[in-house]
Design an enzyme around this catalytic site. Structure first.
Site, PDB file in Angstrom:
ATOM      1  N   LYS A 206       0.842  -1.199   0.000  1.00 44.88           N
ATOM      2  CA  LYS A 206       0.000   0.000   0.000  1.00 44.88           C
ATOM      3  C   LYS A 206       0.878   1.250   0.000  1.00 44.88           C
ATOM      4  CE  LYS A 206      -3.520   2.345   2.757  1.00 44.88           C
ATOM      5  NZ  LYS A 206      -4.468   2.292   3.861  1.00 44.88           N
ATOM      6  N   GLU A 212      10.487  -4.873   4.429  1.00 42.46           N
ATOM      7  CA  GLU A 212      10.534  -6.276   4.015  1.00 42.46           C
ATOM      8  C   GLU A 212      10.230  -6.405   2.527  1.00 42.46           C
ATOM      9  OE1 GLU A 212       8.984  -5.033   6.608  1.00 42.46           O
ATOM     10  OE2 GLU A 212       9.123  -6.342   8.366  1.00 42.46           O
ATOM     11  N   GLY A 267      -4.855  -1.906   4.803  1.00 39.77           N
ATOM     12  CA  GLY A 267      -4.103  -3.023   4.224  1.00 39.77           C
ATOM     13  C   GLY A 267      -4.757  -4.369   4.503  1.00 39.77           C
ATOM     14  N   ARG A 268      -5.258  -4.557   5.727  1.00 34.94           N
ATOM     15  CA  ARG A 268      -5.835  -5.857   6.098  1.00 34.94           C
ATOM     16  C   ARG A 268      -7.234  -6.044   5.540  1.00 34.94           C
ATOM     17  NH1 ARG A 268      -4.751  -2.460  10.212  1.00 34.94           N
ATOM     18  NH2 ARG A 268      -6.421  -1.660  11.537  1.00 34.94           N
ATOM     19  N   GLU A 353      -4.849  -6.623  14.579  1.00 32.72           N
ATOM     20  CA  GLU A 353      -4.308  -5.313  14.210  1.00 32.72           C
ATOM     21  C   GLU A 353      -5.427  -4.270  14.280  1.00 32.72           C
ATOM     22  OE1 GLU A 353      -2.562  -4.217  10.182  1.00 32.72           O
ATOM     23  OE2 GLU A 353      -0.710  -4.581  11.284  1.00 32.72           O
ATOM     24  N   HIS A 384      -5.819 -33.314  17.254  1.00 36.66           N
ATOM     25  CA  HIS A 384      -4.722 -34.163  17.728  1.00 36.66           C
ATOM     26  C   HIS A 384      -3.584 -33.318  18.304  1.00 36.66           C
ATOM     27  CE1 HIS A 384      -6.534 -37.801  16.072  1.00 36.66           C
ATOM     28  NE2 HIS A 384      -7.018 -36.963  15.170  1.00 36.66           N
ATOM     29  N   LYS A 508       9.432  -0.780  13.967  1.00 36.96           N
ATOM     30  CA  LYS A 508      10.024  -0.577  12.633  1.00 36.96           C
ATOM     31  C   LYS A 508      11.155   0.435  12.697  1.00 36.96           C
ATOM     32  CE  LYS A 508       5.661  -1.093  10.064  1.00 36.96           C
ATOM     33  NZ  LYS A 508       4.692  -0.419   9.213  1.00 36.96           N
TER      34      LYS A 508
HETATM   35  O1  F6P Z   1       1.115  -2.762   2.220  1.00 35.88           O
HETATM   36  P1  F6P Z   1       2.225  -2.140   3.010  1.00 35.88           P
HETATM   37  O2  F6P Z   1       2.170  -0.643   2.997  1.00 35.88           O
HETATM   38  O3  F6P Z   1       3.551  -2.661   2.551  1.00 35.88           O
HETATM   39  O4  F6P Z   1       2.041  -2.560   4.520  1.00 35.88           O
HETATM   40  C1  F6P Z   1       2.090  -3.890   4.904  1.00 35.88           C
HETATM   41  C2  F6P Z   1       1.516  -4.088   6.270  1.00 35.88           C
HETATM   42  O5  F6P Z   1       2.255  -3.345   7.213  1.00 35.88           O
HETATM   43  C3  F6P Z   1       1.379  -2.816   8.196  1.00 35.88           C
HETATM   44  O6  F6P Z   1       1.308  -1.451   8.011  1.00 35.88           O
HETATM   45  C4  F6P Z   1       1.859  -3.136   9.577  1.00 35.88           C
HETATM   46  O7  F6P Z   1       3.211  -2.843   9.713  1.00 35.88           O
HETATM   47  C5  F6P Z   1       0.037  -3.478   7.925  1.00 35.88           C
HETATM   48  O8  F6P Z   1      -1.024  -2.730   8.379  1.00 35.88           O
HETATM   49  C6  F6P Z   1       0.095  -3.637   6.452  1.00 35.88           C
HETATM   50  O9  F6P Z   1      -0.858  -4.569   5.990  1.00 35.88           O
END
Ligand code: F6P
Length: 547
Positions: A206, A212, A267-268, A353, A384, A508
């Site tokens: 987003k 990452e 995002g979620r 979240e 199990h 972060k």
């Molecule tokens: O889509 P982006 O901006 O890379 O964010 C990834 C995820 O990181 C977050 O902001 C949490 O760190 C989530 O809310 C989001 O889904």
């Protein structure tokens, strides 16, 4: 903001609670033969049995009165109308607009949201169609066989869960993989057997600023360019999904190959929009649209059904009942479908979240426990592993069981189909959890007296059972929207902003500050605290760096 726990509706529930806390589900069923038929509700293709809850009609009446008192109706209307209910970020919350039918009109902040959504869906459908047909080729002219989605959090969990759920519908011979972790093992493991000439990367973020994702994307680009020997290959093998065109361009992806969305989609809550591009490529635009129609069915149900018949409202308020009155801390989600193996992980972000907050929307401290802890595994595997605790442990763990009548395939095994055995397990578990087995019943089976207490099954453990005819794109959409709205209901009662996530930011920033301490040639001068300083020294030592 008024303190909901000071309301007469909250007090009424608090007064009512001891009666139910002291009543067994065996008694509730014995005294109320019509309970199973009455305490059930349908929405779209989903059927919810909530009779195995520690509630009476009076409990439900009181819970719904609390929902009214908390202004749930007005808040639902405010969300669907695009009001800025995400107050800390001053944004509308409009994931429901991602699944509006084409002819629906919704103007928000001067923007024709419905038209924007369909323009992106059409662009996705066009691109997916070209990839699926082989018209879109890689740099060397070969068709795409694997799509690798690089994203994390909402830019990973949603499409990864849905791809697995709907993998039986992937009909173009294109499979998808999902890379999220900055642990290099994730990317390298996913790339190991891939043919770069036939691989398409979707960089999904987003913000397009997530460490990452950008790191994985850079390494993937290096892998591709090294294999194909030409920088120009990137434009045929990398597309982006983001709200930030500038950053996409800075990364080196042609913004013609970018699929957008908007800051009013969390995002979620986003895999039913452009973040679902990998899914659309795998299953096709028609199936994707069926999924969106499923979401919309549940949205309309949530928006219009009276609270007594409203599945997300009922499930959300039952969550409040256990979380805030019984003191339960967790909710298990147990899909009896291997295809939904990632559904609990997906729900963890969606729910925790959203509702893991300790201040209310107005910035004041919350007045009740918030944020149920969601966890789970597919049945029957969980049986199990951890069901022992569900059945005989000291903690109350309400659980949602999810099952489907029709399988994708059903091998026979000893007369019954495997799928029938799967469903028999689901039904047996909810019944055993509710009704248990008494010491008398166990003794009557000839069990030695010393062992009887070990075998007692207390029962009285509450469950929802959600059944649907089949796991289809439409039922998946309904199921996901159901939980999105449960989150909304609970967040409304707690008075929190379910649509921000400030709690993830500090870590972060600190990681970026700490990285040089791990890698610098000289021992670092400082660390945030003595424990971290000691761990940095140990890490550096093992990495062969002066500590
Ligand atoms: O889509 P982006 O901006 O890379 O964010 C990834 C995820 O990181 C977050 O902001 C949490 O760190 C989530 O809310 C989001 O889904």
């Amino acid at each position: 903001m008024a303190d909901i726990t000071e309301s007469s509706e909250w007090s009424a529930l608090a007064e009512h609670h001891p009666t139910l806390a002291g009543t067994h589900l065996r008694e509730l069923f014995a005294g109320d033969p019509g309970r199973a038929d009455r305490m059930a509700v349908s929405a779209g293709d989903l059927y919810l049995d909530y009779s195995k809850h520690r509630v009476t009609d009076e409990t439900m009446r009181l819970l719904l009165a609390l929902a009214v008192r908390a202004g749930l109706r007005e808040r639902i209307d405010a969300m669907f109308a695009g009001e800025h209910i995400n107050v800390s970020e001053d944004r509308a919350v409009l994931h429901t607009a991602l699944r509006l039918p084409r002819d629906a009109r919704l103007n928000v902040d001067g923007q024709d949201v419905g038209a924007d959504v369909h323009a992106v869906l059409d662009k996705m459908a066009d691109f997916s169609g070209r990839v699926r047909s082989g018209e879109w080729t890689g740099f060397t002219g070969k068709p795409i066989r694997t799509v690798v989605n690089i994203g994390i959090g909402g830019s990973d969990l949603g499409p990864a869960m849905a791809y697995e759920a709907l993998s039986d519908y992937a009909d173009a011979g294109i499979s998808a993989r999902f890379v999220s972790n900055i642990d290099p093992a994730d990317l390298s493991g996913k790339l190991r057997d891939l043919d770069p000439e036939q691989t398409l990367f979707i960089v999904a973020s987003k913000t397009f600023g997530t460490l990452e994702t950008l790191t994985n994307a850079k390494v993937a680009r290096e892998w591709l360019v090294a294999a194909l020997g030409d920088d120009k290959a990137v434009s045929r093998h990398f597309v982006a999904v983001s709200t930030n065109a500038q950053r996409v361009a800075d990364f080196g992806i042609d913004t013609d190959n970018m699929f957008g969305f908007w800051d009013w989609v969390g995002g979620r809550y986003s895999f039913d929009g452009a973040i679902g591009l990998s899914l659309m490529i795998a299953i096709g635009a028609d199936r994707f649209r069926e999924m969106l129609a499923g979401f919309h069915t549940m949205d309309e149900h949530f928006r219009t059904a009276p609270f007594e018949q409203n599945m997300p409202v009922l499930m959300g308020m039952l969550g409040i009942w256990y979380n805030d009155f019984f003191g339960a801390q967790t909710r298990a989600v147990l899909p009896y479908s291997q295809r939904l193996a990632r559904f609990p992980a997906y729900l963890q972000q969606l729910t925790m979240e959203s509702n893991g907050k300790s201040v209310r929307a107005d910035g004041a401290p919350v007045v009740a426990q918030t944020g149920e802890i969601f966890w789970g595994e597919p049945g029957t595997n969980g049986q199990h592993a951890f069901y022992q605790l569900l059945h005989q442990g000291t903690r109350l763990v309400p659980a949602d069981f999810i099952g489907f009548a029709e399988p994708f395939e059903d091998h026979t095994a000893g007369g019954a189909g495997m799928h029938d055995l799967l469903t028999a397990n689901l039904l047996a578990q909810t019944s055993a959890l509710a009704f248990g087995k008494t010491a008398e019943e166990i003794a009557a089976e000839g069990t030695p007296a010393a062992v009887v207490s070990h075998k007692v099954m207390p029962g009285n453990r509450p469950t929802n059972t959600i059944l649907a005819p089949k796991l289809t794109p439409a039922t998946l959409g309904q199921l996901v929207a159901l939980y999105e709205h449960i989150v909304f209901v609970e967040g409304t009662i707690w008075g929190i902003d379910s649509f921000d996530q400030w709690g993830v930011e500090l870590g972060k920033v600190m990681a970026m500050d700490l990285a040089p301490a791990l890698t610098s040639p000289e021992p670092p001068a400082d660390a945030p605290d003595p424990s971290t300083a000691a761990l940095v020294r140990r890490y550096r030592e093992w990495r062969g760096r002066p500590a």
